[in-house]
Design a protein around this motif. Structure first.
Motif, PDB file in Angstrom:
ATOM      1  N   PRO A  13      24.732  42.385  38.624  1.00  0.00           N
ATOM      2  CA  PRO A  13      26.076  42.806  38.173  1.00  0.00           C
ATOM      3  C   PRO A  13      26.792  41.754  37.333  1.00  0.00           C
ATOM      4  CG  PRO A  13      25.755  43.342  40.482  1.00  0.00           C
ATOM      5  CD  PRO A  13      24.582  42.504  40.076  1.00  0.00           C
ATOM      6  N   LEU A  14      26.606  40.474  37.687  1.00  0.00           N
ATOM      7  CA  LEU A  14      27.273  39.405  36.939  1.00  0.00           C
ATOM      8  C   LEU A  14      26.748  39.339  35.512  1.00  0.00           C
ATOM      9  CD1 LEU A  14      29.284  37.086  36.996  1.00  0.00           C
ATOM     10  CD2 LEU A  14      27.468  35.605  37.854  1.00  0.00           C
ATOM     11  N   LYS A  15      25.443  39.431  35.326  1.00  0.00           N
ATOM     12  CA  LYS A  15      24.872  39.418  33.985  1.00  0.00           C
ATOM     13  C   LYS A  15      25.198  40.688  33.227  1.00  0.00           C
ATOM     14  CE  LYS A  15      21.001  36.306  34.953  1.00  0.00           C
ATOM     15  NZ  LYS A  15      19.519  36.163  34.948  1.00  0.00           N
ATOM     16  N   ALA A  16      25.216  41.824  33.920  1.00  0.00           N
ATOM     17  CA  ALA A  16      25.506  43.098  33.263  1.00  0.00           C
ATOM     18  C   ALA A  16      26.925  43.133  32.708  1.00  0.00           C
ATOM     19  CB  ALA A  16      25.294  44.256  34.234  1.00  0.00           C
ATOM     20  N   GLY A  17      27.815  42.344  33.302  1.00  0.00           N
ATOM     21  CA  GLY A  17      29.190  42.293  32.800  1.00  0.00           C
ATOM     22  C   GLY A  17      29.379  41.341  31.644  1.00  0.00           C
ATOM     23  N   SER A  18      28.301  40.689  31.194  1.00  0.00           N
ATOM     24  CA  SER A  18      28.366  39.714  30.103  1.00  0.00           C
ATOM     25  C   SER A  18      27.652  40.251  28.885  1.00  0.00           C
ATOM     26  CB  SER A  18      27.720  38.400  30.549  1.00  0.00           C
ATOM     27  OG  SER A  18      27.539  37.528  29.458  1.00  0.00           O
ATOM     28  N   GLY A  21      24.563  38.172  28.834  1.00  0.00           N
ATOM     29  CA  GLY A  21      23.914  37.928  30.114  1.00  0.00           C
ATOM     30  C   GLY A  21      23.993  36.503  30.604  1.00  0.00           C
ATOM     31  N   THR A  22      25.016  35.751  30.161  1.00  0.00           N
ATOM     32  CA  THR A  22      25.109  34.338  30.536  1.00  0.00           C
ATOM     33  C   THR A  22      26.373  34.002  31.327  1.00  0.00           C
ATOM     34  OG1 THR A  22      26.179  33.783  28.423  1.00  0.00           O
ATOM     35  CG2 THR A  22      23.761  33.631  28.522  1.00  0.00           C
ATOM     36  N   ASP A  23      27.202  34.994  31.670  1.00  0.00           N
ATOM     37  CA  ASP A  23      28.438  34.701  32.412  1.00  0.00           C
ATOM     38  C   ASP A  23      28.120  34.076  33.773  1.00  0.00           C
ATOM     39  OD1 ASP A  23      29.903  35.654  30.366  1.00  0.00           O
ATOM     40  OD2 ASP A  23      30.897  37.263  31.471  1.00  0.00           O
ATOM     41  N   GLU A 149      37.758  50.921  26.013  1.00  0.00           N
ATOM     42  CA  GLU A 149      39.168  50.941  26.386  1.00  0.00           C
ATOM     43  C   GLU A 149      39.377  50.473  27.830  1.00  0.00           C
ATOM     44  OE1 GLU A 149      38.319  53.562  23.038  1.00  0.00           O
ATOM     45  OE2 GLU A 149      37.515  53.432  25.074  1.00  0.00           O
ATOM     46  N   SER A 150      38.383  50.670  28.695  1.00  0.00           N
ATOM     47  CA  SER A 150      38.543  50.302  30.103  1.00  0.00           C
ATOM     48  C   SER A 150      38.428  48.798  30.324  1.00  0.00           C
ATOM     49  CB  SER A 150      37.479  51.018  30.947  1.00  0.00           C
ATOM     50  OG  SER A 150      36.189  50.514  30.656  1.00  0.00           O
ATOM     51  N   GLY A 151      37.799  48.082  29.374  1.00  0.00           N
ATOM     52  CA  GLY A 151      37.574  46.654  29.553  1.00  0.00           C
ATOM     53  C   GLY A 151      36.502  46.351  30.579  1.00  0.00           C
ATOM     54  N   GLN A 152      35.689  47.367  30.924  1.00  0.00           N
ATOM     55  CA  GLN A 152      34.642  47.188  31.931  1.00  0.00           C
ATOM     56  C   GLN A 152      33.289  47.615  31.367  1.00  0.00           C
ATOM     57  OE1 GLN A 152      35.752  49.168  35.555  1.00  0.00           O
ATOM     58  NE2 GLN A 152      37.564  47.925  35.856  1.00  0.00           N
ATOM     59  N   LEU A 153      32.947  47.078  30.215  1.00  0.00           N
ATOM     60  CA  LEU A 153      31.658  47.386  29.603  1.00  0.00           C
ATOM     61  C   LEU A 153      30.542  46.704  30.389  1.00  0.00           C
ATOM     62  CD1 LEU A 153      32.488  46.989  25.813  1.00  0.00           C
ATOM     63  CD2 LEU A 153      32.279  49.098  27.105  1.00  0.00           C
TER      64      LEU A 153
END
Length: 265
Positions: A13-18, A21-23, A149-153
């Motif tokens: 999930p952490l990488k998927a939100g970046s 993939g480096t967050d 628009e959601s900011g949750q890509l």
């Protein structure tokens, strides 16, 4: 990053939100929720996950018969499961299609993505719930895709693959001997004429300049497109407000006219 790939081989999930993939820190609460989730795939789902396609963004009026008509052109279908609401029975806009052969699956995966069915452009991918290790669905803050628009890509999937990270290593200046432990041995024979060095520097700069221009142009086009979208949304809001005001005025005129007619009777 030698193990970098545009498509995630394991769901994190952490990488998927970046975007690349480096967050190292989650940037929204949904990622926290996905990281804390303990999701177990639905054991009631049957069939071979490695022969199953995930089909999304369907028109809510699209039926199993329509899906069979479209996807049977790629090969023999074993089963179609259009996901419906348990209470209302209405379609949720996505389905799973299991083929009999891998060849048909791969052909549909390649050719059916972005196909238009019932005025909707669909999205096609392999089933991930039972095939991708660590998978967390969208309802728990995971998944792939999402809206800007959601900011949750979410990134790392077919729709939004990871962008290659920009690596900037800490380079030392070899001109002063910092990149090597050995002392530089200056000799008259080993030195080059300063004019030759300047000419090479100019040629190198000329080669780099078109690449910089392309990158700047790309950034400007992105900003221009975002600006145009903002202006377009602003015009739409103004048009809606104007129409609402005209409708209110029309209602007031009709009400006043009705009162006047009642007085004259």
């Amino acid at each position: 990053m030698n193990d970098w790939a545009p498509i995630a081989k394991e769901y994190d999930p952490l990488k998927a939100g970046s975007i690349d993939g480096t967050d190292e820190e989650p940037h929204d609460r949904a990622i926290w929720r996905a990281m804390l989730a303990r999701y177990v795939p639905n054991k009631g789902v049957t069939g071979d996950p490695h022969l199953t396609l995930f089909v999304a963004r369907l028109n809510l009026q699209t039926t199993e018969e329509k899906l069979k008509e479209v996807f049977s052109r790629y090969g023999d279908i074993r089963k179609i499961r259009l996901v419906r609401d348990l209470v209302t029975g209405f379609s949720k806009g996505y389905a799973f299609i299991e083929y009999k052969e891998e060849r048909a699956l791969l052909k549909a995966h390649r050719d059916a993505n972005r196909l238009v069915i019932d005025q909707h452009e669909i999205f096609v991918d392999f089933e991930l719930e039972r095939t991708l290790k660590g998978w967390i669905p969208r309802r728990l803050g995971g998944g792939f895709g999402g809206k800007k628009e959601s900011g949750q890509l979410r990134f790392g999937g077919r729709d939004r693959p990871f962008r290659k990270p920009i690596n900037l290593p800490n380079m030392k200046n070899d001109f002063y001997g910092e990149g090597s432990g050995e002392k530089r041995n200056w000799s008259r024979e080993g030195t080059r004429d300063w004019r030759t060095r300047d000419r090479e520097h100019e040629r190198s700069r000329d080669k780099r300049w078109p690449e910089r221009e392309r990158s700047w142009t790309w950034g400007e086009s992105e900003r221009e497109r975002d600006s145009k979208e903002e202006r377009s949304r602003g015009r739409e809001r103004k048009d809606r407000d104007r129409k609402d005001r005209e409708r209110d005025r029309s209602r007031e005129r009709d009400t006043k006219k009705q009162r006047d007619d009642d007085k004259h009777r």
